[in-house]
Design a protein around this motif. Structure first.
Motif, mmCIF file in Angstrom:
data_model
loop_
_atom_site.group_PDB
_atom_site.id
_atom_site.type_symbol
_atom_site.label_atom_id
_atom_site.label_comp_id
_atom_site.label_asym_id
_atom_site.label_seq_id
_atom_site.Cartn_x
_atom_site.Cartn_y
_atom_site.Cartn_z
ATOM 1 N N GLY A 83 0.792 -1.227 0.000
ATOM 2 C CA GLY A 83 0.000 0.000 0.000
ATOM 3 C C GLY A 83 0.822 1.272 0.000
ATOM 4 N N VAL A 84 2.136 1.179 0.281
ATOM 5 C CA VAL A 84 2.990 2.375 0.226
ATOM 6 C C VAL A 84 3.109 2.783 -1.241
ATOM 7 C CG1 VAL A 84 5.313 3.293 0.625
ATOM 8 C CG2 VAL A 84 4.254 1.775 2.330
ATOM 9 N N ARG A 85 2.860 4.065 -1.514
ATOM 10 C CA ARG A 85 2.789 4.510 -2.914
ATOM 11 C C ARG A 85 4.110 4.350 -3.675
ATOM 12 N NH1 ARG A 85 -0.555 8.010 -5.619
ATOM 13 N NH2 ARG A 85 0.738 7.135 -7.273
ATOM 14 N N GLN A 86 5.246 4.453 -2.985
ATOM 15 C CA GLN A 86 6.555 4.294 -3.646
ATOM 16 C C GLN A 86 6.696 5.231 -4.857
ATOM 17 O OE1 GLN A 86 8.862 2.715 -2.249
ATOM 18 N NE2 GLN A 86 8.017 0.966 -1.133
ATOM 19 N N ILE A 87 6.397 6.520 -4.624
ATOM 20 C CA ILE A 87 6.490 7.489 -5.727
ATOM 21 C C ILE A 87 7.953 7.595 -6.177
ATOM 22 C CG2 ILE A 87 6.063 9.872 -6.456
ATOM 23 C CD1 ILE A 87 3.451 8.635 -5.728
ATOM 24 N N ILE A 469 -8.322 -7.967 -5.138
ATOM 25 C CA ILE A 469 -7.388 -7.554 -6.188
ATOM 26 C C ILE A 469 -6.580 -6.340 -5.702
ATOM 27 C CG2 ILE A 469 -7.136 -6.787 -8.576
ATOM 28 C CD1 ILE A 469 -8.282 -9.602 -8.454
ATOM 29 N N HIS A 470 -5.247 -6.511 -5.689
ATOM 30 C CA HIS A 470 -4.341 -5.470 -5.169
ATOM 31 C C HIS A 470 -3.498 -4.910 -6.306
ATOM 32 C CE1 HIS A 470 -1.368 -3.358 -2.881
ATOM 33 N NE2 HIS A 470 -0.421 -4.273 -3.003
ATOM 34 N N LEU A 471 -3.427 -3.578 -6.376
ATOM 35 C CA LEU A 471 -2.576 -2.898 -7.359
ATOM 36 C C LEU A 471 -1.401 -2.258 -6.626
ATOM 37 C CD1 LEU A 471 -1.898 -1.701 -10.161
ATOM 38 C CD2 LEU A 471 -3.541 0.141 -9.684
ATOM 39 N N HIS A 472 -0.191 -2.594 -7.027
ATOM 40 C CA HIS A 472 1.003 -1.996 -6.422
ATOM 41 C C HIS A 472 1.223 -0.577 -6.943
ATOM 42 C CE1 HIS A 472 3.167 -5.786 -4.842
ATOM 43 N NE2 HIS A 472 1.929 -6.131 -5.127
ATOM 44 N N GLY A 473 1.840 0.278 -6.119
ATOM 45 C CA GLY A 473 2.261 1.605 -6.560
ATOM 46 C C GLY A 473 1.167 2.652 -6.633
ATOM 47 N N TYR A 474 -0.071 2.258 -6.374
ATOM 48 C CA TYR A 474 -1.195 3.180 -6.530
ATOM 49 C C TYR A 474 -2.260 2.961 -5.465
ATOM 50 C CZ TYR A 474 0.676 4.525 -11.013
ATOM 51 O OH TYR A 474 1.504 5.027 -11.978
ATOM 52 N N ASP A 475 -2.957 4.038 -5.119
ATOM 53 C CA ASP A 475 -4.289 3.928 -4.540
ATOM 54 C C ASP A 475 -5.252 4.189 -5.699
ATOM 55 O OD1 ASP A 475 -3.587 3.477 -1.861
ATOM 56 O OD2 ASP A 475 -3.296 5.605 -1.503
ATOM 57 N N PHE A 476 -6.424 3.572 -5.654
ATOM 58 C CA PHE A 476 -7.389 3.779 -6.735
ATOM 59 C C PHE A 476 -8.759 4.036 -6.121
ATOM 60 C CE2 PHE A 476 -6.613 -0.865 -6.232
ATOM 61 C CZ PHE A 476 -7.815 -1.224 -5.649
ATOM 62 N N TYR A 477 -9.613 4.679 -6.888
ATOM 63 C CA TYR A 477 -10.996 4.892 -6.453
ATOM 64 C C TYR A 477 -11.847 3.702 -6.887
ATOM 65 C CZ TYR A 477 -9.698 9.713 -5.515
ATOM 66 O OH TYR A 477 -9.091 10.845 -5.007
ATOM 67 N N VAL A 478 -12.624 3.160 -5.963
ATOM 68 C CA VAL A 478 -13.583 2.105 -6.302
ATOM 69 C C VAL A 478 -14.903 2.808 -6.601
ATOM 70 C CG1 VAL A 478 -14.704 -0.031 -5.545
ATOM 71 C CG2 VAL A 478 -12.406 0.531 -4.706
ATOM 72 N N VAL A 479 -15.247 2.930 -7.884
ATOM 73 C CA VAL A 479 -16.409 3.746 -8.244
ATOM 74 C C VAL A 479 -17.716 2.949 -8.262
ATOM 75 C CG1 VAL A 479 -15.059 5.480 -9.498
ATOM 76 C CG2 VAL A 479 -16.023 3.552 -10.753
ATOM 77 N N ALA A 480 -17.613 1.619 -8.337
ATOM 78 C CA ALA A 480 -18.845 0.804 -8.304
ATOM 79 C C ALA A 480 -18.488 -0.661 -8.183
ATOM 80 C CB ALA A 480 -19.679 1.031 -9.571
ATOM 81 N N GLU A 481 -19.446 -1.451 -7.678
ATOM 82 C CA GLU A 481 -19.337 -2.912 -7.739
ATOM 83 C C GLU A 481 -20.741 -3.467 -7.911
ATOM 84 O OE1 GLU A 481 -19.452 -5.093 -3.677
ATOM 85 O OE2 GLU A 481 -17.825 -3.653 -3.462
ATOM 86 N N GLY A 482 -20.824 -4.697 -8.409
ATOM 87 C CA GLY A 482 -22.139 -5.295 -8.608
ATOM 88 C C GLY A 482 -22.006 -6.770 -8.925
ATOM 89 N N PHE A 483 -23.155 -7.406 -9.172
ATOM 90 C CA PHE A 483 -23.165 -8.848 -9.450
ATOM 91 C C PHE A 483 -23.522 -9.111 -10.908
ATOM 92 C CE2 PHE A 483 -23.637 -8.623 -4.861
ATOM 93 C CZ PHE A 483 -22.657 -9.535 -4.471
ATOM 94 N N GLY A 484 -23.174 -10.297 -11.369
ATOM 95 C CA GLY A 484 -23.465 -10.662 -12.755
ATOM 96 C C GLY A 484 -22.413 -10.108 -13.698
ATOM 97 N N ASN A 485 -22.767 -10.032 -14.978
ATOM 98 C CA ASN A 485 -21.849 -9.497 -15.985
ATOM 99 C C ASN A 485 -21.994 -7.987 -16.068
ATOM 100 O OD1 ASN A 485 -21.195 -12.148 -16.524
ATOM 101 N ND2 ASN A 485 -22.643 -12.317 -18.235
#
Length: 566
Positions: A83-87, A469-485
């Motif tokens: 979680g450290v941004r490592q800029i 799901i983890h992304l290195h080097g970044y924080d990200f905004y979670v703008v939505a989640e849902g079920f199905g396709n």
């Protein structure tokens, strides 16, 4: 004095005072085999400085860390500062063969990085095979000196690190699974700060105790460091007010239960407003994969009101909380969808790069002459996992960052697909022809400053489950989640572009989707992977290569002289 001169002096003094308060913290981490006794058995475990969990790093926003890691264990190791941004300091990020080659037995490497603009709770862990089963610890980031929390200062603070314990050597567990092609054995216990707690054999006397005073407020920092399991967490008799996650503040909300995927952290306030006695703190599995085996035990610690030392109540058993059923997706979803940022955010609204990435399990058919012992997944196959039908393969001669920085050919290709090669009913019945992914070290290139949207789509190939799901080097905004396709026509209307939460690890719902956005303002090679370690080993990962921008402040630093060689 001219107005402009006063303005300059004020700015200079503010800048200087922030520098004056910033500290550099020096630590030595010795990775070594240590005798550890749990569940009536003693075995040799890999630890840092002989501790389980390892040392807690306590810093302020703006501080720097210099950590020399010496490898006295018999395995390769790296340490990731989750979680450290490592800029501009991608060389210090730590995932094996992504940003560095591993530290060989007998070798050492000094990680140097700064904590910038982050407050709350992060953690560190080994990023090499299954070593993080025992090589992990907390990172506590307090506000800058002179700054305060955006809530009343708590009377005390406690760190709770949830872990997972195997009676066997975890490296042997994953090596056996790799040999057989089947799923690895599930853990024998969950732990709180390294201890399984009262409900397991031979564990009662070492149960972790969290002190509490009547009328006090305690800030509890909860980290899920388990290897392969999302966990429900609760404290008997107490409401939890969530104030932060993944080292970002959130709009406070109250709940009786948390759900954390491996990699996620949640900061909660609890009030000492219950009759003074002992209350269990408990965690157990949120198991979303239908029919898949899991560790169904419960780990406990004790919330102990300090005034009970001599009272009769302290001699009675602690009060046990009720935890949700193991497959309670409804409770998990109610929790994950409650997060919002404290105010309006800088979420990108114009998108330059729009990716649609499927994530899930698959199987590889066994070669015709293969020994059946090596094909122990269902129907004589081997388990695998992929994103957009690419099962990620780590390089072995160079790290991706070295290959990118020094333009070394042949280490990776830049053809990771921006959408699935074949469109299908992702969460429905999936044709067998789509079950087998292709293997490859494929990356996706991003220009510096690109505004990126990723739609993460779960699949029900083999079995659907919740993936952290983890992304290195970044924080990200979670703008939505849902079920199905995911349906861009109807689901885009559900996007929160005002105050979405900022995270580094998102829970991709079982048979569902999540949408994240970020600005690619940090050059380097950044892996995005499932934080269930069994899945990353099977290939549930991809890598973004972010180019340098303009000028020094947008350019990756030069590699350190002691960077390990492969």
């Amino acid at each position: 004095m001219a107005h402009s001169t006063i303005m300059f002096l004020t700015t200079f003094l503010l800048f200087f005072s922030s520098l004056a308060f910033a500290k550099t913290h020096y630590h030595d981490f010795v990775v070594q085999a240590t005798k550890v006794t749990r569940l009536c058995k003693t075995r040799s475990s890999i630890t840092v400085n002989g501790q389980l969990p390892g040392p807690t790093l306590e810093v302020n926003n703006g501080d720097s860390l210099v950590i020399k890691v010496v490898n006295k264990a018999q395995y390769n190791v790296t340490i990731h500062w989750h979680g450290v941004r490592q800029i501009r300091t991608a060389w210090a990020d730590g995932p094996e063969f992504i940003t560095q080659c591993p530290i060989r037995p007998g070798g050492s490497y000094t990680y140097r990085f700064m904590i910038s603009g982050q407050e709350g709770t992060l953690w560190w862990h080994a990023h090499s095979s299954w070593l993080r089963a025992t090589v992990y610890g907390a990172i506590v980031i307090r506000p800058k000196e002179g700054d305060s929390y955006p809530f009343a200062k708590p009377n005390r603070e406690s760190v709770i690190v949830l872990g997972e314990w195997w009676n066997a050597n975890p490296i042997d567990v994953i090596r056996q699974a790799t040999r057989t092609g089947g799923a690895p054995n599930v853990s024998d216990a969950y732990t709180i700060n390294g201890q399984p707690g009262d409900l397991y054999s031979c564990s009662k006397k070492d149960t972790f105790i969290v002190p509490m005073g009547s009328g006090e407020t305690n800030l509890i920092r909860v980290i899920n460091a388990a290897l392969n399991q999302q966990l429900f967490f609760t404290i008997a008799g107490h409401k939890l007010t969530v104030v932060g996650a993944d080292a970002s503040y959130v709009k406070p909300f109250t709940t009786s239960v948390l759900m954390l995927g491996p990699g996620q952290t949640t900061d909660v306030l609890i009030k000492g407003d219950q009759p003074p006695r002992q209350y269990y703190i408990a965690a157990r599995a949120y198991a979303s994969a239908q029919g898949a085996p899991f560790d169904n035990t419960t780990t406990t610690a004790i919330l102990n009101y300090k005034t009970t030392a001599t009272s009769a109540a302290s001699n009675s058993n602690p009060i046990m909380p009720s935890l949700p059923p193991f497959n309670d997706t409804k409770t998990a979803t109610a929790f994950t969808t409650s997060f919002k940022s404290p105010g309006k955010t800088l979420v990108p609204t114009t998108i330059d790069e729009n990716l649609f990435i499927t994530a899930g399990l698959g199987i590889n058919q066994c070669p015709k002459n293969a020994n059946s012992n090596t094909c122990q997944a269902p129907n004589g196959t081997r388990f695998t996992a992929s994103m957009n039908n690419v099962s990620f393969v780590l390089p072995s001669n160079y790290s991706l960052l070295q290959a990118h920085h020094h333009a070394i050919p042949g280490v990776f290709t830049t053809d990771f697909p921006a959408k699935p090669p074949v469109k299908f009913d992702y969460t429905g019945n999936v044709s067998r022809s789509l079950w087998q992914p292709v293997r490859g070290t494929k990356v996706y290139k991003l220009k510096y400053g690109a505004r990126v949207q990723v739609v993460l789509q779960g699949t029900s190939i083999f079995t659907a489950e919740n993936h952290p799901i983890h992304l290195h080097g970044y924080d990200f905004y979670v703008v939505a989640e849902g079920f199905g396709n995911f349906d861009p026509k109807s689901d885009t209307a559900k996007f929160n572009l005002v105050d979405p939460p900022l995270r580094n690890t998102v829970s991709l719902p079982v048979k569902g989707w999540a949408v994240i956005r970020f600005v690619a303002d940090n050059p380097g090679t950044w892996i995005m992977h499932c934080h269930l370690d069994v899945h990353i080993g099977w290939g549930l990962a991809m890598v973004f290569v972010v180019d340098n921008g303009v000028g020094q402040l947008e350019t990756l630093e030069q590699p350190p002289e002691d960077l390990p060689v492969c």
